[in-house]
Design an enzyme around this catalytic site. Sequence first.
Site, short mmCIF file in Angstrom:
data_model
loop_
_atom_site.label_atom_id
_atom_site.label_comp_id
_atom_site.label_asym_id
_atom_site.label_seq_id
_atom_site.Cartn_x
_atom_site.Cartn_y
_atom_site.Cartn_z
CB ILE A 160 -0.95 0.00 1.21
CG1 ILE A 160 -1.94 -1.17 1.10
CG2 ILE A 160 -1.71 1.32 1.30
CD1 ILE A 160 -2.77 -1.40 2.35
NE ARG A 238 -5.90 -4.01 11.63
CZ ARG A 238 -6.31 -4.16 10.38
NH1 ARG A 238 -6.58 -3.08 9.66
NH2 ARG A 238 -6.45 -5.36 9.86
CG ASP A 262 -11.07 4.34 6.74
OD1 ASP A 262 -12.19 4.86 6.77
OD2 ASP A 262 -10.86 3.19 6.30
CD GLU A 267 -12.06 0.45 13.52
OE1 GLU A 267 -11.25 1.26 13.05
OE2 GLU A 267 -12.25 -0.69 13.04
CG HIS A 286 -12.18 0.12 9.23
ND1 HIS A 286 -11.58 -0.41 10.34
CD2 HIS A 286 -11.49 -0.40 8.16
CE1 HIS A 286 -10.60 -1.24 9.99
NE2 HIS A 286 -10.53 -1.23 8.67
#
Length: 319
Positions: A160, A238, A262, A267, A286
């Site tokens: 990424i 994360r 994000d 969560e 997310h």
Amino acid sequence: MKIVLLDGYELNKDLDWSVLQALGDVIFYDRTAVDDHAEILDKIKNADIVLTHKTPLDEAVLSKASQLKYIGIMGTGYDVVDIDSAHKKNIIVTNIPTYASDAVAQFTFSLLLEVTGQVGLHNQLVHKDKWSEGPDFTFWDKPLFELKGKTLGLIGYGHIAQKVAKIAHAFSMSVIFYNHRPKQVDNDWVKQVSLDELLKQSDVISLHVIQMPETINLINKTTIDQMKNSVIVLNTARGKLVNEIDMADALNNDQVYAFATDVVQKEPIISNNPLLKAKNCYITPHIAWAPLETRERLLDITVENLKSYLDDKPVNVVS
């Protein structure tokens, strides 16, 4: 063969699961309580194969799952499974390393462009008649920034981050990165530096490391103190990589210009998360992984991982 999917709600909405159903007797659960060992165990106690997205499988659960032979993690990160406990029980664990690389890289820059371009804010203001009622051909209510010439610092340099680096280069940014071990680079426009140098030099810092004990709270008061006061920090990795209290304090004290994330530590986000009331904090729920094409790829690789395991040729095994 009994296959159990523990948390398919986000995926079940619009995907065709017939390819998975062809491999065995599949039981779908939309959700499973992540902190309820009894519920998790009740759902997997007779399963040969378990697929999980975010439902944790720890030692307490795995020790009692007598029939379990294979765990397919429907994502890249594998902190959701106690890998050591799985290995002790000879349970194969697989993940999906690169399914969302393009989507997450794209979303990383979506966050950055929102901070620097303020498209959402000004769209809302136009629709609230601020432009039509004003005297000038233009207006802006928040500072706007060019990316050209700014330095992007990437913490972690996997798939990424490398895609994010290419996008940054296209925007004429300088790119540096820190990785816990040396990385071979195939171009002359990206440079590997120490973490201390990255924190000092970067105008934008983007997080791309996995969650493990040494990366939890990686961004904290000490590391923030080394950053520029004008820095923009991005997190599409994360939530636990960032100490949220320290970040909120830094935002409110103008020590960090903006934080766009994000992900958060808990969560769904809890109502008293300090980031919710912090200045210049941008939070999305997310969703970097959520484009339809990305989720279709996730399902395809999940099925291919399982097929490979059933053929005694497992791939993407977490070791």
